[in-house]
Design an enzyme around this catalytic site. Structure first.
Site, PDB file in Angstrom:
ATOM      1  N   HIS A  25       0.817  -1.205   0.000  1.00 30.90           N
ATOM      2  CA  HIS A  25       0.000   0.000   0.000  1.00 30.90           C
ATOM      3  C   HIS A  25       0.858   1.266   0.000  1.00 30.90           C
ATOM      4  O   HIS A  25       0.363   2.346  -0.271  1.00 30.90           O
ATOM      5  CB  HIS A  25      -0.913   0.012   1.227  1.00 30.90           C
ATOM      6  CG  HIS A  25      -2.071  -0.914   1.095  1.00 30.90           C
ATOM      7  ND1 HIS A  25      -1.960  -2.283   1.226  1.00 30.90           N
ATOM      8  CD2 HIS A  25      -3.365  -0.663   0.834  1.00 30.90           C
ATOM      9  CE1 HIS A  25      -3.141  -2.827   1.057  1.00 30.90           C
ATOM     10  NE2 HIS A  25      -4.015  -1.867   0.824  1.00 30.90           N
ATOM     11  N   SER A  26       2.124   1.120   0.298  1.00 32.56           N
ATOM     12  CA  SER A  26       3.041   2.247   0.402  1.00 32.56           C
ATOM     13  C   SER A  26       4.201   2.060  -0.569  1.00 32.56           C
ATOM     14  O   SER A  26       4.888   1.032  -0.537  1.00 32.56           O
ATOM     15  CB  SER A  26       3.580   2.337   1.836  1.00 32.56           C
ATOM     16  OG  SER A  26       4.712   3.164   1.902  1.00 32.56           O
TER      17      SER A  26
END
Length: 128
Positions: free
Chosen positions: A10-11
């Site tokens: 997600h990052s």
């Protein structure tokens, strides 16, 4: 046939960081980091994941795909459903430890099944 390890987080920073760490332990392995959304926010980008997988497959590689959190699994499964016969395995392993195990195993020329198996063993590593 080699195995490329694709890391979906997600990052973007997490994906790059895990790829950097694992890559330093096995510099001959191919690791692709896919993280964040197209506009730089937290989240996953199905199009970026598909590009990474297609890049590896078009190079003749099999793909071990590791993901960080639950919704990344949904993104991965959605992308993989559109890549019917591609030699890709979604790996059930902890993100960091599994990535290191997968990359190191891939670097010694192991096939996809062995890379997946070794990454999965990382789930049982004790830290205390």
């Amino acid at each position: 046939m080699s195995v490329t390890v694709v890391l979906l987080s997600h990052s973007a920073a997490v994906a790059r960081g895990v790829a950097d760490l694992a890559g330093q332990m096995a510099p001959s392995a191919t690791v692709l980091a896919v993280g964040g959304t197209a506009d730089g926010r937290l989240g996953t980008d199905a199009d970026a994941l598909e590009r990474a997988v297609r890049q590896a497959v078009s190079a003749g590689d099999e793909v071990a795909l590791l993901v960080d959190l639950g919704s990344a699994v949904l993104t991965a499964k959605t992308v993989l459903a559109d890549l019917d016969d591609a030699p890709v395995a979604l790996v059930d392993a902890p993100f960091l430890e599994g990535a290191v195990a997968a990359v190191v195993t891939a670097s010694i020329g192991a096939g996809l099944a062995e890379v997946v198996a070794q990454a999965g063993l990382a789930r049982d590593l004790r830290k205390a």
